[in-house]
Design a protein around this motif. Sequence first.
Motif, mmCIF file in Angstrom:
data_model
loop_
_atom_site.group_PDB
_atom_site.id
_atom_site.type_symbol
_atom_site.label_atom_id
_atom_site.label_comp_id
_atom_site.label_asym_id
_atom_site.label_seq_id
_atom_site.Cartn_x
_atom_site.Cartn_y
_atom_site.Cartn_z
ATOM 1 N N MET A 1 44.724 54.356 -13.391
ATOM 2 C CA MET A 1 44.254 53.345 -12.461
ATOM 3 C C MET A 1 45.366 53.033 -11.465
ATOM 4 O O MET A 1 46.514 52.855 -11.836
ATOM 5 N N ALA A 2 45.019 52.972 -10.187
ATOM 6 C CA ALA A 2 46.007 52.668 -9.152
ATOM 7 C C ALA A 2 45.822 51.234 -8.677
ATOM 8 O O ALA A 2 44.710 50.764 -8.485
ATOM 9 N N ASP A 3 46.918 50.553 -8.513
ATOM 10 C CA ASP A 3 46.925 49.165 -8.055
ATOM 11 C C ASP A 3 47.631 49.134 -6.710
ATOM 12 O O ASP A 3 48.814 49.456 -6.625
ATOM 13 N N LYS A 4 46.909 48.753 -5.646
ATOM 14 C CA LYS A 4 47.495 48.710 -4.307
ATOM 15 C C LYS A 4 47.829 47.281 -3.919
ATOM 16 O O LYS A 4 47.074 46.353 -4.196
ATOM 17 N N SER A 5 48.974 47.135 -3.270
ATOM 18 C CA SER A 5 49.422 45.838 -2.773
ATOM 19 C C SER A 5 49.865 45.981 -1.325
ATOM 20 O O SER A 5 50.367 47.023 -0.921
ATOM 21 N N LEU A 6 49.690 44.916 -0.573
ATOM 22 C CA LEU A 6 50.189 44.848 0.794
ATOM 23 C C LEU A 6 51.489 44.065 0.770
ATOM 24 O O LEU A 6 51.522 42.934 0.295
ATOM 25 N N VAL A 7 52.552 44.677 1.272
ATOM 26 C CA VAL A 7 53.852 44.015 1.352
ATOM 27 C C VAL A 7 54.145 43.763 2.831
ATOM 28 O O VAL A 7 54.288 44.704 3.615
ATOM 29 N N MET A 8 54.196 42.484 3.203
ATOM 30 C CA MET A 8 54.478 42.100 4.588
ATOM 31 C C MET A 8 55.897 41.556 4.644
ATOM 32 O O MET A 8 56.260 40.671 3.868
ATOM 33 N N THR A 9 56.681 42.089 5.550
ATOM 34 C CA THR A 9 58.074 41.673 5.684
ATOM 35 C C THR A 9 58.258 40.941 7.011
ATOM 36 O O THR A 9 57.865 41.438 8.067
ATOM 37 N N PHE A 10 58.855 39.773 6.906
ATOM 38 C CA PHE A 10 59.117 38.911 8.068
ATOM 39 C C PHE A 10 60.617 38.691 8.205
ATOM 40 O O PHE A 10 61.357 38.859 7.244
ATOM 41 N N LEU A 11 61.039 38.265 9.382
ATOM 42 C CA LEU A 11 62.398 37.770 9.565
ATOM 43 C C LEU A 11 62.313 36.252 9.629
ATOM 44 O O LEU A 11 61.408 35.692 10.262
ATOM 45 N N ASN A 12 63.258 35.591 8.980
ATOM 46 C CA ASN A 12 63.272 34.127 8.977
ATOM 47 C C ASN A 12 64.281 33.601 9.997
ATOM 48 O O ASN A 12 64.884 34.378 10.750
ATOM 49 N N GLU A 13 64.470 32.305 10.010
ATOM 50 C CA GLU A 13 65.363 31.671 11.002
ATOM 51 C C GLU A 13 66.800 32.168 10.907
ATOM 52 O O GLU A 13 67.512 32.185 11.911
ATOM 53 N N GLU A 14 67.244 32.565 9.718
ATOM 54 C CA GLU A 14 68.604 33.095 9.556
ATOM 55 C C GLU A 14 68.699 34.567 9.936
ATOM 56 O O GLU A 14 69.777 35.137 9.940
ATOM 57 N N GLY A 15 67.569 35.197 10.220
ATOM 58 C CA GLY A 15 67.566 36.616 10.564
ATOM 59 C C GLY A 15 67.523 37.526 9.348
ATOM 60 O O GLY A 15 67.703 38.732 9.475
ATOM 61 N N THR A 16 67.265 36.964 8.186
ATOM 62 C CA THR A 16 67.145 37.777 6.986
ATOM 63 C C THR A 16 65.667 38.056 6.698
ATOM 64 O O THR A 16 64.780 37.360 7.190
ATOM 65 N N LYS A 17 65.419 39.074 5.903
ATOM 66 C CA LYS A 17 64.051 39.489 5.589
ATOM 67 C C LYS A 17 63.474 38.668 4.441
ATOM 68 O O LYS A 17 64.180 38.322 3.503
ATOM 69 N N ALA A 18 62.190 38.396 4.556
ATOM 70 C CA ALA A 18 61.442 37.718 3.497
ATOM 71 C C ALA A 18 60.110 38.452 3.337
ATOM 72 O O ALA A 18 59.452 38.758 4.337
ATOM 73 N N ASN A 19 59.745 38.753 2.096
ATOM 74 C CA ASN A 19 58.516 39.494 1.820
ATOM 75 C C ASN A 19 57.436 38.589 1.250
ATOM 76 O O ASN A 19 57.719 37.677 0.478
ATOM 77 N N ILE A 20 56.203 38.892 1.622
ATOM 78 C CA ILE A 20 55.022 38.308 0.998
ATOM 79 C C ILE A 20 54.184 39.482 0.525
ATOM 80 O O ILE A 20 53.861 40.383 1.312
ATOM 81 N N THR A 21 53.831 39.480 -0.764
ATOM 82 C CA THR A 21 53.063 40.572 -1.346
ATOM 83 C C THR A 21 51.687 40.070 -1.752
ATOM 84 O O THR A 21 51.562 39.062 -2.449
ATOM 85 N N LEU A 22 50.662 40.791 -1.306
ATOM 86 C CA LEU A 22 49.286 40.483 -1.672
ATOM 87 C C LEU A 22 48.738 41.614 -2.526
ATOM 88 O O LEU A 22 48.574 42.733 -2.037
ATOM 89 N N PRO A 23 48.436 41.347 -3.797
ATOM 90 C CA PRO A 23 47.900 42.393 -4.664
ATOM 91 C C PRO A 23 46.418 42.646 -4.379
ATOM 92 O O PRO A 23 45.735 41.808 -3.786
ATOM 93 N N GLY A 24 45.946 43.806 -4.792
ATOM 94 C CA GLY A 24 44.526 44.125 -4.696
ATOM 95 C C GLY A 24 44.027 44.362 -3.290
ATOM 96 O O GLY A 24 42.869 44.083 -2.978
#
Length: 73
Positions: A1-24
């Motif tokens: 069984m394969a489980d797919k997720s969407l990983v969205m990467t943003f830059l924050n106010e400090e210029g560092t990366k932050a990820n939000i992952t949505l499963p399914g």
Amino acid sequence: MADKSLVMTFLNEEGTKANITLPGVKDNVSQQEVSVVMDTIIAGNIFSSTGGDLITKHSAQVTEKNVTDLVVR
């Protein structure tokens, strides 16, 4: 069984990366749909990170994890 997720990467106010992952995530999610969701997240200012608010899109990817269930007794 394969489980797919969407990983969205943003830059924050400090210029560092932050990820939000949505499963399914659906198999046929489009780049345009993901871009609209990311814009909505930024405009709504609904998430924050240790480096401050999310201010711009960096990247997005669909990841796939294969899972094999084992029967143990």
